[in-house]
Scaffold this motif. Structure first.
Motif, PDB file in Angstrom:
ATOM      1  N   ARG A  26     -12.600   3.387   3.349  1.00 53.36           N
ATOM      2  CA  ARG A  26     -11.466   2.533   2.978  1.00 53.36           C
ATOM      3  C   ARG A  26     -11.834   1.785   1.702  1.00 53.36           C
ATOM      4  O   ARG A  26     -12.879   1.128   1.648  1.00 53.36           O
ATOM      5  CB  ARG A  26     -11.137   1.556   4.104  1.00 53.36           C
ATOM      6  N   ARG A  66      -8.723   5.955   2.297  1.00 55.18           N
ATOM      7  CA  ARG A  66      -7.540   5.091   2.431  1.00 55.18           C
ATOM      8  C   ARG A  66      -7.639   3.983   1.390  1.00 55.18           C
ATOM      9  O   ARG A  66      -8.640   3.260   1.334  1.00 55.18           O
ATOM     10  CB  ARG A  66      -7.431   4.481   3.832  1.00 55.18           C
ATOM     11  N   THR A 110      -6.547   0.416   0.063  1.00 57.47           N
ATOM     12  CA  THR A 110      -6.053  -0.819   0.663  1.00 57.47           C
ATOM     13  C   THR A 110      -6.127  -1.957  -0.343  1.00 57.47           C
ATOM     14  O   THR A 110      -6.482  -1.761  -1.496  1.00 57.47           O
ATOM     15  CB  THR A 110      -6.884  -1.187   1.918  1.00 57.47           C
ATOM     16  N   GLU A 147      -2.692  -6.220  -1.572  1.00 56.31           N
ATOM     17  CA  GLU A 147      -1.619  -5.232  -1.679  1.00 56.31           C
ATOM     18  C   GLU A 147      -1.989  -4.283  -2.812  1.00 56.31           C
ATOM     19  O   GLU A 147      -1.922  -4.659  -3.995  1.00 56.31           O
ATOM     20  CB  GLU A 147      -0.277  -5.911  -1.947  1.00 56.31           C
ATOM     21  N   THR A 184      -4.699   8.436   1.529  1.00 58.14           N
ATOM     22  CA  THR A 184      -3.605   7.686   2.123  1.00 58.14           C
ATOM     23  C   THR A 184      -3.658   6.224   1.695  1.00 58.14           C
ATOM     24  O   THR A 184      -4.495   5.841   0.874  1.00 58.14           O
ATOM     25  CB  THR A 184      -3.614   7.850   3.661  1.00 58.14           C
ATOM     26  N   THR A 213      -2.501   1.917   2.794  1.00 55.47           N
ATOM     27  CA  THR A 213      -1.909   0.852   3.604  1.00 55.47           C
ATOM     28  C   THR A 213      -1.261  -0.142   2.657  1.00 55.47           C
ATOM     29  O   THR A 213      -1.893  -0.602   1.698  1.00 55.47           O
ATOM     30  CB  THR A 213      -2.963   0.149   4.470  1.00 55.47           C
ATOM     31  N   THR A 214      -0.008  -0.488   2.914  1.00 55.25           N
ATOM     32  CA  THR A 214       0.778  -1.314   2.002  1.00 55.25           C
ATOM     33  C   THR A 214       1.702  -2.243   2.776  1.00 55.25           C
ATOM     34  O   THR A 214       2.023  -1.983   3.937  1.00 55.25           O
ATOM     35  CB  THR A 214       1.616  -0.418   1.056  1.00 55.25           C
ATOM     36  N   ASN A 215       2.121  -3.317   2.125  1.00 55.31           N
ATOM     37  CA  ASN A 215       3.137  -4.174   2.754  1.00 55.31           C
ATOM     38  C   ASN A 215       4.559  -3.687   2.463  1.00 55.31           C
ATOM     39  O   ASN A 215       5.521  -4.265   2.958  1.00 55.31           O
ATOM     40  CB  ASN A 215       2.961  -5.649   2.339  1.00 55.31           C
ATOM     41  N   ILE A 235       1.386   7.270   4.911  1.00 53.07           N
ATOM     42  CA  ILE A 235       1.084   5.890   4.565  1.00 53.07           C
ATOM     43  C   ILE A 235       1.316   4.988   5.780  1.00 53.07           C
ATOM     44  O   ILE A 235       2.071   5.329   6.693  1.00 53.07           O
ATOM     45  CB  ILE A 235       1.944   5.385   3.385  1.00 53.07           C
ATOM     46  N   ASN A 236       0.654   3.849   5.776  1.00 52.83           N
ATOM     47  CA  ASN A 236       0.897   2.806   6.761  1.00 52.83           C
ATOM     48  C   ASN A 236       1.599   1.638   6.080  1.00 52.83           C
ATOM     49  O   ASN A 236       1.170   1.203   4.999  1.00 52.83           O
ATOM     50  CB  ASN A 236      -0.414   2.303   7.367  1.00 52.83           C
ATOM     51  N   SER A 283       2.694  -2.290   6.765  1.00 56.01           N
ATOM     52  CA  SER A 283       2.511  -3.452   7.631  1.00 56.01           C
ATOM     53  C   SER A 283       3.840  -4.191   7.768  1.00 56.01           C
ATOM     54  O   SER A 283       4.431  -4.611   6.771  1.00 56.01           O
ATOM     55  CB  SER A 283       1.448  -4.389   7.045  1.00 56.01           C
ATOM     56  N   ASN A 333       2.500  -0.588  11.018  1.00 56.18           N
ATOM     57  CA  ASN A 333       1.441  -1.395  11.616  1.00 56.18           C
ATOM     58  C   ASN A 333       1.993  -2.782  11.915  1.00 56.18           C
ATOM     59  O   ASN A 333       2.491  -3.465  11.003  1.00 56.18           O
ATOM     60  CB  ASN A 333       0.250  -1.531  10.671  1.00 56.18           C
TER      61      ASN A 333
END
Length: 330
Positions: free
Chosen positions: A13, A62, A64, A67, A94, A96-98, A117-118, A120, A158
């Motif tokens: 990550r 990933r 991260t 943001e 991949t 992770t984003t807001n 993608i994830n 949040s 998430n």
């Protein structure tokens, strides 16, 4: 790379920035002090460090933050890392984003090779969303999710389960996500960094969440795995999946295949431990990358067995580690 407990480290990550355009109440204080630019790895340096891990067998990256999509020129990094997907050296890239920047970048992410993608998202109520994020625009995030799905990205939601805030709408989130063809993972709040509230007031064990959801939904253990810490269940009524990430009630350390690189070049072998390796110093003192390679090998050799997160008033609500989640990377 094999750690001292025989775990194959295949997942990195990478936090590309500690900055964020939200101030989520369980994540950081409203008035945060962010890192000076000189302390942050350049995009070129981030790529060099990431490439070193790929050479050593990491198959999943990933991105991260903070943001990540607020970092200037971040698509350059995605495009360059996407080349490792084309060569077969990397299996997945991949994010992770807001969701705040997805409307702008969803198409570019797909073009770079991102497929999953994830996002949040802790509530479906716009007013509550503004309350929990302090600065967030719910409608903008919804447009971002629309754009991501239109671009061909598989979206997973998430959701941090928070006592007294969203526990009454977690079933609604399962229904909403299922109707849109999205999986959802619920996460226990973690004691990372000082915030403007008591974590014991926020903490909602997912054992209770799962029991409550099982009253309305048929949950059966799923064989689905992503390489992350989610324990997935199939939801018969929606055809989707719900995951539970339980760092407190049942930690997932025995199968941990992950390490985390911060935007400053610090490698954390465990989310819940302070021990780290300074890869920035190794990278900047030796252009041949030999020192970087050696520092990575040494760090993996001291990856701990696991973390010991605790949230209760007997521990005075002290964070398990002083750094905030936006520093380590979500």
């Amino acid at each position: 790379m094999i750690d001292p407990y025989g775990r194959y480290i295949s997942y990195l990550r990478v936090s590309v920035t500690d900055r964020c355009d939200f101030r989520c109440q369980y994540c950081m204080s409203e008035n945060m002090t962010f890192l000076p630019k000189k302390d942050v790895l350049s995009l070129e340096e981030l790529e060099l460090v990431t490439a070193a891990f790929i050479r050593k067998g990491v198959r999943k990256i990933r991105i991260t933050g903070g943001e990540p999509l607020v970092r200037k020129d971040i698509m350059t990094l995605f495009r360059n890392l996407g080349l490792y997907l084309k060569s077969g050296e990397l299996s997945e890239l991949t994010l992770t984003t807001n969701g705040s920047q997805l409307e702008k970048y969803a198409g570019d992410l797909h073009s770079a090779g991102v497929r999953r993608i994830n996002v949040s998202l802790d509530t479906l109520d716009p007013d509550r969303f503004r309350e929990i994020t302090r600065w967030g625009d719910f409608a903008r995030v919804m447009r971002g999710i629309d754009a991501a799905q239109a671009a061909g990205l598989h979206v997973k939601i998430n959701t941090v389960a928070l006592k007294g805030f969203n526990e009454g709408e977690l079933g609604d989130i399962v229904r909403w996500a299922g109707e849109r063809g999205m999986d959802v993972s619920f996460i226990e709040t973690m004691p990372l960094g000082a915030i403007d509230a008591l974590r014991s007031d926020q903490y909602l064990p997912l054992s209770k969440v799962k029991a409550d959801l099982a009253k309305d939904w048929t949950l059966t253990p799923s064989a689905y795995r992503t390489g992350g810490p989610s324990d997935y269940f199939d939801v018969a009524e929606t055809g989707g999946r719900v995951g539970f990430i339980t760092p407190l009630t049942h930690n997932f350390c025995e199968s941990c295949n992950r390490v985390r690189l911060t935007c400053t070049g610090m490698l954390y072998m465990c989310l819940g431990q302070e021990d780290n390796a300074d890869l920035r110093a190794a990278l900047r003192r030796d252009p041949s990358l030999a020192a970087l390679d050696a520092a990575i090998v040494e760090a993996i050799g001291r990856k701990p067995k696991g973390h010991d997160f605790v949230i209760d008033r007997q521990h005075d609500d002290r964070p398990a580690v002083s750094r905030h989640m936006n520093v380590t990377g979500g």
